[in-house]
Design an enzyme around this catalytic site. Structure first.
Site, short mmCIF file in Angstrom:
data_model
loop_
_atom_site.label_atom_id
_atom_site.label_comp_id
_atom_site.label_asym_id
_atom_site.label_seq_id
_atom_site.Cartn_x
_atom_site.Cartn_y
_atom_site.Cartn_z
CG HIS A 1 -2.10 0.95 1.05
ND1 HIS A 1 -3.39 0.52 0.88
CD2 HIS A 1 -2.15 2.29 1.00
CE1 HIS A 1 -4.20 1.56 0.75
NE2 HIS A 1 -3.46 2.66 0.82
CG HIS B 1 -1.64 6.00 -2.64
ND1 HIS B 1 -2.64 5.61 -3.49
CD2 HIS B 1 -2.07 5.68 -1.39
CE1 HIS B 1 -3.64 5.09 -2.80
NE2 HIS B 1 -3.31 5.12 -1.51
CG HIS C 1 -8.15 2.92 -0.87
ND1 HIS C 1 -7.42 2.41 -1.91
CD2 HIS C 1 -7.31 3.78 -0.22
CE1 HIS C 1 -6.19 2.93 -1.88
NE2 HIS C 1 -6.10 3.76 -0.86
CD GLU D 1 -7.82 5.63 6.06
OE1 GLU D 1 -6.76 5.89 6.66
OE2 GLU D 1 -8.00 5.91 4.86
CG ASP E 1 -2.03 5.62 2.77
OD1 ASP E 1 -2.22 5.54 1.55
OD2 ASP E 1 -2.92 5.95 3.57
CG ASP E 2 -0.52 8.93 0.33
OD1 ASP E 2 -0.17 8.77 -0.84
OD2 ASP E 2 -1.67 8.71 0.74
#
Length: 357
Positions: free
Chosen positions: A13, A15, A199, A202, A280-281
């Protein structure tokens, strides 16, 4: 304690734009003479309120970073550096999410945009020893017909080797768009053998998890942490063998949980959920892959055996070849069998120990 950077793992995961290093973003902005928000350059994790207001600020910052990516060279640099960073953190398999629509205007269309990313993924895999696959992700903010176009493009490049498309995803604000309307795009991807990795669960709760399960047939679920709020939904996730890509740092930064220890890692593990920790980011959340494992150790009390099981879960949930999966799993066993304080990178993760972040 054993070195978590030496623990072989898969990163499922991450991005594309959000993977950028802060100095890289600063260099791209300088090249374009763009002034960026301070929050993108200070290296501190975002702390946003839950709800639409917090997401709007996150999206505005993400868009500002993405606007700096304007050429083939930029695309290649981001992929190359993501692979380097993963190699330094013990990742033997990276499955990176990208929406080529965002970069298409600057390289001649969505097909060249994706093919540039795939080509660099192959090259980066050879250089670093990290196998880099790509997840093509549609956006909830766009029309579902665009998702079908992306699914067809992804299908033409499907495979489990480095530099191929391994999955199809759906990202952006879970509160937007009609989940069911994206079902046909995921059907196209499944027919091509791509993993379904949307996704869900969340920003919204277990009802949304059920909606995604019913309409998109996920093999993995991006985040999915709020499945713990309903025992029946959580049981369904376990029974179907759906892995959750859990990103503790981003859950806190986006206000889903107020404190690090509120992220339900232990509850998910105790329920038998397969988990793959992800960053994630990291550009926005200030926390890369190993930091997620460090949080599992220091905040949630996972011992080395439990951390090894998290790494195994990430490898098993990946779309790596059987050979790669066996190699990485053997590396996890070797890490756990070794002495505490181990700092050498196991050879099972390729040449990662020789690559600096």
């Amino acid at each position: 304690m054993r070195d978590l950077a030496a623990l072989p793992k898969a990163h499922l995961h991450l991005h594309f734009t959000g993977s950028m290093r802060v100095p890289t973003l600063a260099a791209l902005a300088e090249e374009r003479d763009v002034r960026l928000p301070r929050a993108l350059l200070d290296g501190d994790p975002l702390q946003l309120p839950a709800g639409a207001r917090g997401w709007f600020r996150f999206q505005r910052l993400y868009d500002a970073a993405r606007a700096c990516v304007r050429s083939e060279a930029h695309l290649r640099r981001i992929v190359a550096e993501a692979a380097q960073d993963d190699a330094a953190e013990g990742s033997g398999r990276l499955e990176m999410q990208v929406d080529p629509t965002s970069y298409a205007p600057f390289v001649g269309g969505i097909t060249p945009a994706l093919e540039i990313v795939l080509d660099e993924a192959r090259a980066a895999s050879a250089r670093t020893g990290v196998e880099v696959g790509v997840v093509v992700a549609a956006s909830r903010m766009r029309h579902p017909l665009e998702a079908r176009t992306l699914a067809r493009l992804a299908a033409r490049h499907a495979g489990d080797q480095p530099g191929q498309v391994v999955g199809f995803g759906l990202s952006n604000d879970e509160r937007r768009g009609d989940t069911e309307a994206f079902g046909p795009a995921f059907a196209i991807a499944r027919r091509a053998g791509l993993a379904s990795v949307p996704h869900g669960g969340e920003l919204l709760g277990p009802a949304h998890v059920t909606e995604v399960l019913d309409h998109l047939g996920p093999d993995r679920l991006g985040h999915g942490v709020r499945a713990v709020e309903d025992a029946r939904v959580l049981e369904t996730v376990v029974e179907r063998g759906i892995a959750l890509e859990v990103c503790p740092a981003s859950n806190v930064s986006l206000g889903v949980y107020a404190e690090d220890h509120h992220v339900p890692l232990r509850r998910l593990a105790e329920a038998g959920v397969t988990m793959a920790l992800g960053a994630d980011d990291p550009l926005l959340f200030g926390s890369r892959l190993v930091a997620q494992y460090e949080a599992a150790r220091t905040v949630h009390g996972f011992d080395d055996a439990a951390l090894a099981e998290l790494a195994r879960g990430s490898i098993r949930a990946s779309v790596a070849t059987d050979e790669t999966r066996r190699r990485l799993l053997a590396g996890v066993d070797a890490w756990l069998a070794g002495p505490e304080g181990q700092s050498e990178q196991p050879t099972s993760t390729g040449s990662a120990s020789r690559v600096m972040p």
